[in-house]
Design an enzyme around this catalytic site. Structure first.
Site, PDB file in Angstrom:
ATOM      1  N   LEU A 294      10.443 -20.892  -4.813  1.00 22.68           N
ATOM      2  CA  LEU A 294       9.727 -19.732  -3.896  1.00 22.68           C
ATOM      3  C   LEU A 294       8.082 -19.989  -4.600  1.00 22.68           C
ATOM      4  CD1 LEU A 294       9.229 -17.202  -2.240  1.00 22.68           C
ATOM      5  CD2 LEU A 294       9.555 -15.993  -4.312  1.00 22.68           C
TER       6      LEU A 294
ATOM      7  N   ASP B 151       0.914  -1.334  -0.024  1.00 21.28           N
ATOM      8  CA  ASP B 151      -0.094  -0.012  -0.069  1.00 21.28           C
ATOM      9  C   ASP B 151       0.979   1.410  -0.061  1.00 21.28           C
ATOM     10  OD1 ASP B 151      -2.573   1.387  -0.171  1.00 21.28           O
ATOM     11  OD2 ASP B 151      -2.712   1.502   2.358  1.00 21.28           O
TER      12      ASP B 151
ATOM     13  N   HIS C  92       2.165   3.165  -8.978  1.00 19.09           N
ATOM     14  CA  HIS C  92       1.866   1.801  -9.324  1.00 19.09           C
ATOM     15  C   HIS C  92       3.070   1.240 -10.258  1.00 19.09           C
ATOM     16  CE1 HIS C  92      -1.731   2.242  -7.462  1.00 19.09           C
ATOM     17  NE2 HIS C  92      -2.575   2.919  -8.367  1.00 19.09           N
TER      18      HIS C  92
HETATM   19  C1  IPE Z   1      -5.528  -2.616  -0.120  1.00 17.14           C
HETATM   20  O1  IPE Z   1      -5.106  -1.588  -0.091  1.00 17.14           O
HETATM   21  C2  IPE Z   1      -5.511  -3.774  -1.226  1.00 17.14           C
HETATM   22  C3  IPE Z   1      -4.282  -3.671  -2.161  1.00 17.14           C
HETATM   23  C4  IPE Z   1      -2.969  -3.248  -1.617  1.00 17.14           C
HETATM   24  C5  IPE Z   1      -4.316  -4.328  -3.376  1.00 17.14           C
HETATM   25  P1  IPE Z   1      -6.241  -0.280  -0.277  1.00 17.14           P
HETATM   26  O2  IPE Z   1      -5.627   1.038  -0.747  1.00 17.14           O
HETATM   27  O3  IPE Z   1      -7.175  -0.510  -1.471  1.00 17.14           O
HETATM   28  O4  IPE Z   1      -6.873  -0.449   1.091  1.00 17.14           O
HETATM   29  P2  IPE Z   1      -7.894   0.562   1.982  1.00 17.14           P
HETATM   30  O5  IPE Z   1      -8.901   1.253   0.853  1.00 17.14           O
HETATM   31  O6  IPE Z   1      -7.114   1.894   2.280  1.00 17.14           O
HETATM   32  O7  IPE Z   1      -8.217  -0.118   3.106  1.00 17.14           O
HETATM   33  C1  IPE Z   2      -1.538   0.086  -3.438  1.00 17.96           C
HETATM   34  O1  IPE Z   2      -1.431   1.745  -3.476  1.00 17.96           O
HETATM   35  C2  IPE Z   2      -1.890  -0.351  -4.779  1.00 17.96           C
HETATM   36  C3  IPE Z   2      -3.394  -0.803  -4.737  1.00 17.96           C
HETATM   37  C4  IPE Z   2      -4.384  -0.978  -4.260  1.00 17.96           C
HETATM   38  C5  IPE Z   2      -3.675  -1.511  -6.123  1.00 17.96           C
HETATM   39  P1  IPE Z   2      -2.545   2.520  -3.441  1.00 17.96           P
HETATM   40  O2  IPE Z   2      -3.041   3.004  -4.715  1.00 17.96           O
HETATM   41  O3  IPE Z   2      -3.955   2.022  -2.686  1.00 17.96           O
HETATM   42  O4  IPE Z   2      -1.852   3.775  -2.695  1.00 17.96           O
HETATM   43  P2  IPE Z   2      -2.516   4.850  -1.541  1.00 17.96           P
HETATM   44  O5  IPE Z   2      -2.894   3.826  -0.415  1.00 17.96           O
HETATM   45  O6  IPE Z   2      -3.594   5.464  -2.398  1.00 17.96           O
HETATM   46  O7  IPE Z   2      -1.270   5.854  -1.259  1.00 17.96           O
HETATM   47 MG    MG Z   3      -4.138   2.431  -0.516  1.00 19.70          MG
END
Ligand code: IPE
Ligand code: IPE
Ligand code: MG
Length: 264
Positions: free
Chosen positions: A137, A26, A43
């Site tokens: 792995l 995240d 990303h």
């Molecule tokens: C959780 O991250 C899902 C992934 C990393 C794929 P999110 O950014 O979507 O989670 P929330 O919405 O903050 O809980």
């Molecule tokens: C995690 O990073 C990737 C996915 C959920 C696909 P985020 O896109 O949730 O990044 P933040 O949380 O907005 O910084």
């Molecule tokens: Mg996020």
């Protein structure tokens, strides 16, 4: 499926290196925003972090790495971001699968694949088939995955196959139908990006997993950051319901594990 004992039915053997590491990657969006870049730039950088983390996992002797790439709730994001993430996934598969195979990595995807375009679904199946016998792995990507979906799909498939269980069933009946039936339960869970929640990741499988949260954003999560998490894991006392005293006296813990097996 009994190769991997359930942590609630038997006490697993544990060592200084987690056998199975599960990560919520995240913070990509925030990493990009801080640099005045579009979220998708984060990303893209996140994919590079994945490469590095796979390498470190192999070096440290981790056997299973599970990465949350797209949750069943991430469809709620803007259409453009969702479609960018799908393209990124397709691109990464095109670029990396041969390299995973060369490196003896078994590749798996968990999640409801039916919602993906058929080209992506086929690519996933091909990659899984190609790498099925690799043993260094096991890399699992959770895509359109939700912990609740997993428990529900497992229950549904179990009852379809064995309708007599509608009158009653146990963990051992359900286990083979869960998406990660081929792996032991995670020893260590890491969430980057500062949030302290599970966000519908592996709800069932995290029952006795050690949880580690870090403010480091996923694109910045390097080998030093991973080693910090592993060091934190090494300081944990994994009791699985027992007392600290039992763990210190080897005899007592062996007794306890026998009792746990019997009553399970
Ligand atoms: C959780 O991250 C899902 C992934 C990393 C794929 P999110 O950014 O979507 O989670 P929330 O919405 O903050 O809980
Ligand atoms: C995690 O990073 C990737 C996915 C959920 C696909 P985020 O896109 O949730 O990044 P933040 O949380 O907005 O910084
Ligand atoms: Mg996020």
């Amino acid at each position: 499926m009994d190769r991997f004992k359930s942590t609630t039915r038997a006490i697993p053997e544990t060592g200084p290196i987690p056998r199975h590491l599960a990560i919520i990657m995240d913070g990509n969006g925030r990493w990009a925003r801080r640099r005045y870049l579009p979220r998708i730039a984060g990303h893209r950088r996140g994919v590079e972090t994945v490469r590095g983390v796979i390498r470190v996992c192999i070096e440290r002797g981790i056997e299973y790495l599970t990465l949350f790439a797209f949750s069943s709730e991430n469809w709620r994001r803007p259409k453009e971001e969702v479609s960018f993430l799908m393209q990124l996934f397709i691109g990464a598969l095109e670029q990396e699968v041969a390299k995973l195979h060369e490196n003896n990595i078994r590749f798996k995807v968990i999640g409801d694949l039916a919602r993906f375009e058929s080209r992506l679904e086929r690519m996933i199946e091909d990659a899984e088939r190609l790498t099925a016998d690799n043993s260094r792995l096991t890399l699992t990507v959770a895509a359109n995955y939700g912990g609740r979906w997993d428990v529900l799909q497992a229950t549904r498939r179990m009852l379809e196959a064995r309708p007599e269980l509608a009158r009653g069933f146990g963990e051992q009946d359900l286990a083979p139908y869960l998406a990660m039936h081929y792996a032991p339960e995670p020893d260590l869970f890491i969430r980057t990006g500062g949030e302290q929640r599970i966000s519908n990741f592996l709800l069932w499988q995290l029952a006795y997993t050690e949880l580690y949260f870090t403010d480091t954003l996923w694109p910045d999560f390097d080998s030093a950051a991973l080693d910090l998490a592993i060091r934190s894991y090494q300081k944990r006392e994994r009791r699985f319901g027992r007392t600290s005293e039992q763990l210190k006296g080897g005899e007592a813990s062996a007794d306890a594990s026998r009792v746990a097996e019997k009553s399970a």
